[in-house]
Enzyme design. Structure first.
Site: not given
Length: 343
Positions: A180-182
């Site tokens: 998951h890429c913030v």
């Protein structure tokens, strides 16, 4: 020298902040969150309980739920760099007769990067639902080590297909889950991995080209001024030949914003360059970040050299199809190929 001390502190701060943000960007229990939790426990005797509760809620909101904070931070930093590039670097380079196509290259990369960012952020990463679960289960075989058949997600209530993972940020299971890429506020999975791949490499190229052009401008200014052949009077009143330290200090005092921006984009290029190389390695070997981390915990390798009685627990990547086939899977995932064959 006061300037060098200030610049060193600035460089260390920027590099440390970027490293911490990169570490926490794709991990559920990030290094930064664990460190903050440890500090909170150590100071629990002196910090009021209400303040601790507020701090915990803020940290949970930042690093355990979907938030647009990092997206806004990303846009602000990118805008700051391009405002400075346009306001000073582009103008000075144009006056020094730099080639126009070279000066426009960062803008072209920016256009491509923004497009990839939007696609990566808004595209469906490959969410597993009841309607597509049956077809997704058939795409990848279970390797029996990292991915076991019959494991049911307690949140989604569906059997996990091989190479999938439940994302605690988005509360969904994602097909061929990477992380998951913030920075894009979205999961990276089978359906948007290509956009993330291009987004990351265009972002690295943007930082690198901005750094090269800015450095070329400062070098050109030094060469035209003939400063390298000059001298200066030091604090003791002695005449000394111009050296690199004096030159850096002079450039900082003359072009402070350009020098600060140059330091930032150089550090950004190093961090993004290393991460891009890591993602290229994953793509060429047909691995995801999730699988790479899990295989390290298992003490795995592609060609294990363990004792015969230990090889049952060893992992071997069964998904690799060769360099070209692995790259094609990023840009044309098997789910797409499968759907085309059925039509």
């Amino acid at each position: 020298m006061d300037f060098l001390t200030l610049f060193l502190i600035y460089s260390c701060f920027v590099l440390s902040a970027m490293a911490l943000l990169c570490l926490c960007s794709g991990q559920r229990e990030s290094f930064l969150a664990r460190s903050a939790s440890a500090v909170s426990q150590a100071l629990s005797s002196v910090i009021p309980a209400q303040l601790q509760s507020v701090a915990q809620r803020v940290l949970h909101r930042l690093f355990h739920t979907r938030s647009w904070l990092f997206v806004v931070l990303h846009v602000v930093l990118q805008a700051a760099v391009y405002v400075e590039y346009t306001w000073e670097v582009f103008v000075y380079c144009w006056e020094l007769q730099f080639h126009l196509l070279i000066l426009l290259l960062p803008y072209l990369l920016l256009a491509g990067n923004v497009g990839c960012f939007i696609l990566c952020s808004w595209a469906n990463p490959g969410v597993i639902t009841k309607s597509n679960h049956a077809s997704l289960v058939q795409i990848y075989a279970y390797d029996g080590v990292l991915f076991q058949k019959g494991i049911v997600c307690p949140t989604c209530g569906l059997e996990k297909p091989a190479r999938s993972k439940h994302c605690s940020f988005c509360s969904v299971c994602v097909h061929r889950f990477d992380h998951h890429c913030v920075w894009v506020n979205n999961c990276i999975g089978a359906s948007n991995a290509k956009y993330f791949f291009l987004y990351l490499f265009t972002l690295t190229a943007m930082a690198a080209t901005t750094a090269v052009i800015s450095a070329a401008l400062l070098i050109q200014v030094v060469l035209l001024s003939g400063m390298m052949h000059g001298s200066y009077i030091d604090d003791q009143g002695q005449e000394r030949a111009v050296d690199i330290l004096f030159l850096i200090q002079h450039l900082f005092l003359t072009f402070p914003r350009i020098v600060f921006m140059l330091g930032f984009v150089i550090l950004l290029t190093l961090v993004l360059g290393a991460y891009s190389c890591f993602n290229l390695y994953l793509a060429l070997t047909n691995q995801t970040s999730n699988e790479w981390c899990k295989s390290r915990r298992h003490g795995c390798c592609h060609h294990p050299t363990l004792q015969p009685h230990e090889r049952q627990a060893a992992y071997k990547n069964i998904y690799s199809k060769g360099v070209w086939g692995n790259l094609m899977e990023i840009f044309k995932p098997p789910a797409v190929l499968g759907s085309k064959k059925k039509t």
